[in-house]
Design a protein around this motif. Structure first.
Motif: not given
Length: 751
Positions: A597, A685, A741, A743, A679-682, A677, A586-588
């Motif tokens: 990334q 998304r 997460t 989802d 979808r957590t990247y801006p 996961n 996940a992005h965070d």
């Protein structure tokens, strides 16, 4: 149905872009053909509506084509416009028959060197003719006369019409080279539209005395009915065959070319030929020009976002509405501006990229001979000459057997490659006779064919050489042509080097595998270098300027998974990330891998991929570790923790069947979690929300070699084959899966 409606938000804007390009081009082609101007617009409307509705391509746009202008001009001069309409309609009938007989692929047997040479010859002819119109004169009877009279036109004509035509050409040359500004994206405006609009505006503002378009009412064009000729039916038949052949070949080659630019369904060639035939039948009946697939409009359609035939159909509808309601605007266009557009179009038809591509296949001379023959003798004659040259070249290549002879002391090694026919006998025997009598010879035959004359020559040489005391050991690397001729049995097929598939090699196990590992790798590299690289050279040459993959594929590093094989893709299609467990942190997430990334950002922001797919598989070791909550090393434990997939609670019991099912479900749940996961990247998304990016969940079942795709609507994995049964999805039941997460697997991974 819902998906088709959803595509309208892409197809409608694309149809408007294509419409804005089609109107000036259609008018210009009608001018170059000597046909009524309205005939170009009729063909544009029918090509868009009929060809796309009945055709087999998702994004190809059809209409009046510059490649047919010379043929149409000659037919109009010989038979008149009404008879030419009849010829167009009959050519459409021929195309429908050919498509119904399912022989569309036969048209692709015509060498692209001939097709592109023909189009380049047409482009030169158009340019030489229309540049006289730009300079205020009139086109002469032949390209040579046009070329001879050109200096006089340049020196003596400096009228306002010349200024309008030159302005149009300059705008077209400069427009594609303008920088792309975010606040004012000028390059999104079609160059032909802008050139005609600027030239028209300047001529109106400066009150120029220039000849302008005179467009009759659309009903007048529809009133032109085809009529039967007064004799000379043989010439009519030749015209029908010519229009049908050229339009078919150009349309099918265009459809195949534009297929490389989009990720939708591939073209159905026979159906596309029927659609082209239906359009020509309708266009000829209603008084329009012949119709063919047009690469300029098709490429613009793809680049503007067109996804289904609806974009091409709507572009035809806009043409009809425009002519019916705003045709008076067209009558402000100076004829010199249309001539300038045609000069530019003709120059663009001489594509230097095609010449560079043909260099690798040593077919540039076919291209140039066809081009010059079209210019000097006419289109039909030029194509016939091009075909003759191609046949001569093919026959010559049958003699191109390669003979390499090396020696080490008294022992000689001879390698013969190619097709051994009677034409190659002199070269082969001449080379073999250089081997000293009495020496030992290893003769490798790497040939794909050997006729009786070639066999007799080699066999006679062998017998003669052995009578001098020498020994000849013959090895055949392809089919056993020599051995079959000796024994009288059919050739026994071996694995040809040109069809080697490394994934179908026999498996080597145990200690032998460790011993031969480096040898197998080197052997495979040699096979690739000798057999695959020469055939892949043209594709890689096209890709050398840069990559434009359509998909970012994140797959497990498992050696049994071959991404390009299971997705039917090739070089330049996939930007691939592989790691243990196809994990996307996940992005965070803490300690998120910078390389992952960076790769995602590069694929989305720089390469502009249109989809991201995560591909997991059955019998995955990473999934087993997630299932058991164990890993062989601390590094792997830290890596699996970034997946976001929790261990099932409670863990599966010792029952073998239950554990196998849980293991399988875990691998699929892992795929869906990685989609969550992503979808957590801006950047991901935002593009998914804008409809510019699609997320796809894939699962490969190793025992059955079947690929499954997650169906968002059904909420389950389904096999990729249309006739396959659905595969139950891993459901989030109490006590089973814990996703870290927000989802769940029943989310929307396909975007």
């Amino acid at each position: 149905m819902l998906r088709g409606i959803g595509n309208l938000r892409h197809d409608v804007p694309a149809s408007l872009v294509v419409f804005l390009i089609a109107v000036p081009l259609s008018l210009g082609i009608a001018v170059a053909s000597g046909a009524p101007l309205v005939a170009g617009l009729i063909a544009a409307a029918i090509g868009g509506i009929v060809a796309s509705a009945f055709g087999g391509s998702m994004v190809q746009v059809s209409g009046p084509a510059a490649g047919l202008t010379i043929i149409v001009a000659e037919l109009i001069a010989a038979h008149g416009w009404a008879v030419t309409c009849l010829i167009t309609a009959l050519a459409g009938v021929v195309q429908i028959v050919l498509g119904s007989l399912r022989i569309a692929r036969a048209a692709l047997a015509v060498s692209p060197a001939i097709v592109h040479g023909m189009l380049a010859g047409v482009g030169v002819t158009i340019t030489l003719a229309q540049i006289h119109v730009v300079l205020g004169g009139a086109a002469e009877s032949s390209p040579l006369v046009n070329l001879r009279e050109l200096p006089g036109q340049i020196l003596t004509n400096h009228t306002e019409s010349v200024a309008v035509g030159v302005l149009t050409i300059l705008v077209l040359l400069v427009w594609s080279r303008l920088p792309e500004w975010r606040r004012f994206p000028v390059r999104r405006i079609p160059g032909p539209l802008m050139a005609i609009a600027l030239a028209t505006g300047v001529s109106i503002v400066m009150s120029m005395d220039v000849q302008r378009v005179s467009l009759p009412a659309l009903s007048e064009g529809l009133g032109i009915a085809p009529i039967l000729p007064q004799g000379d039916y043989a010439a009519i038949g030749v015209g029908v065959a010519t229009i049908a052949l050229v339009a078919s070949v150009e349309s099918l080659l265009c459809a195949v070319a534009v297929d490389r630019q989009h990720a939708g369904r591939r073209v159905r060639l026979d159906r596309e030929l029927i659609g082209q035939g239906a359009a020509n039948l309708a266009s000829g009946t209603l008084g329009g020009l012949p119709v063919a697939g047009v690469i300029v409009r098709s490429t613009a359609n793809v680049q503007a976002g067109g996804r289904t035939p609806m974009s091409a159909i709507l572009h035809g509808v806009w043409v009809v509405l425009f002519v019916a309601t705003l045709s008076s605007l067209i009558e402000y266009i100076p004829m010199a501006a249309l001539a300038g557009l045609l000069v530019f179009t003709g120059m663009k038809m001489v594509d230097l990229a095609h010449i560079r591509n043909l260099r690798a296949h040593r077919e540039r001379h076919v291209y140039l001979v066809t081009l010059l023959s079209v210019v000097l003798f006419g289109l039909v004659e030029g194509v016939v000459i091009g075909l003759a040259v191609t046949m001569i070249v093919a026959l010559k290549r049958l003699t191109r057997a390669t003979v390499i002879i090396t020696s080490a002391g008294d022992r000689h090694h001879a390698i013969i490659r190619g097709s051994l026919t009677f034409l190659a006998v002199p070269r082969v025997t001449s080379a073999l006779n250089t081997i000293p009598p009495g020496s030992d010879v290893d003769l490798d035959l790497s040939v794909d064919f050997m006729d009786n004359a070639a066999f007799d020559a080699i066999h006679s040489w062998r017998q003669s050489h052995e009578r001098t005391g020498g020994a000849v050991d013959i090895d055949e690397l392809h089919e056993d042509w020599y051995e079959s001729a000796v024994t009288g049995k059919p050739p026994r097929e071996k694995t040809p080097l040109l069809s080697v598939r490394p994934w179908l090699r026999p498996r080597v196990r145990g200690e032998e595998a460790h011993t031969l590992a480096s040898g197998l790798l080197i052997s495979g590299a040699r096979d690739y270098h000798d057999a695959v690289a020469p055939r892949l050279g043209t594709v890689m040459a096209e890709l050398s300027a840069g990559q434009k993959p359509h998909t970012l594929l994140i797959a497990c590093a498992d050696s049994r998974i071959v991404p390009n094989l299971i997705t039917g893709s090739g070089p330049g299609d996939l930007f691939t990330i592989r790691n243990v467990g196809n994990i996307v942190p996940a992005h965070d997430a803490p300690d998120v891998e910078a390389g992952m990334q960076a790769a995602i950002d590069y694929a989305v922001d720089v390469l502009g991929v249109r989809s991201i797919a995560v591909c997991g598989h059955s019998q995955c070791g990473a999934a087993a570790a997630m299932l058991d909550g164990e890993a062989p090393s601390s590094a792997l434990r830290s890596w699996f923790a970034l997946s976001g997939v929790g261990r099932p609670d409670p863990a599966p019991g010792p029952d073998a069947h239950g554990r196998a099912e849980a293991w399988h479900e875990m691998s699929r749940a892992n795929v869906l979690q990685q989609i969550a996961n992503l979808r957590t990247y801006p950047g991901v998304r935002d593009r998914v929300a804008a409809g510019e990016l699609e997320l796809i969940a894939l699962h490969y079942d190793i025992p059955t070699a079947r690929l499954h795709i997650f169906d968002e609507a059904a909420g389950e994995f389904r096999a990729a084959g249309a006739d396959e049964v659905p595969v139950p999805r891993p459901r989030s039941r109490p006590g089973r899966w814990s996703l870290r997460t927000g989802d769940t697997p029943s989310g929307t991974p396909s975007g």
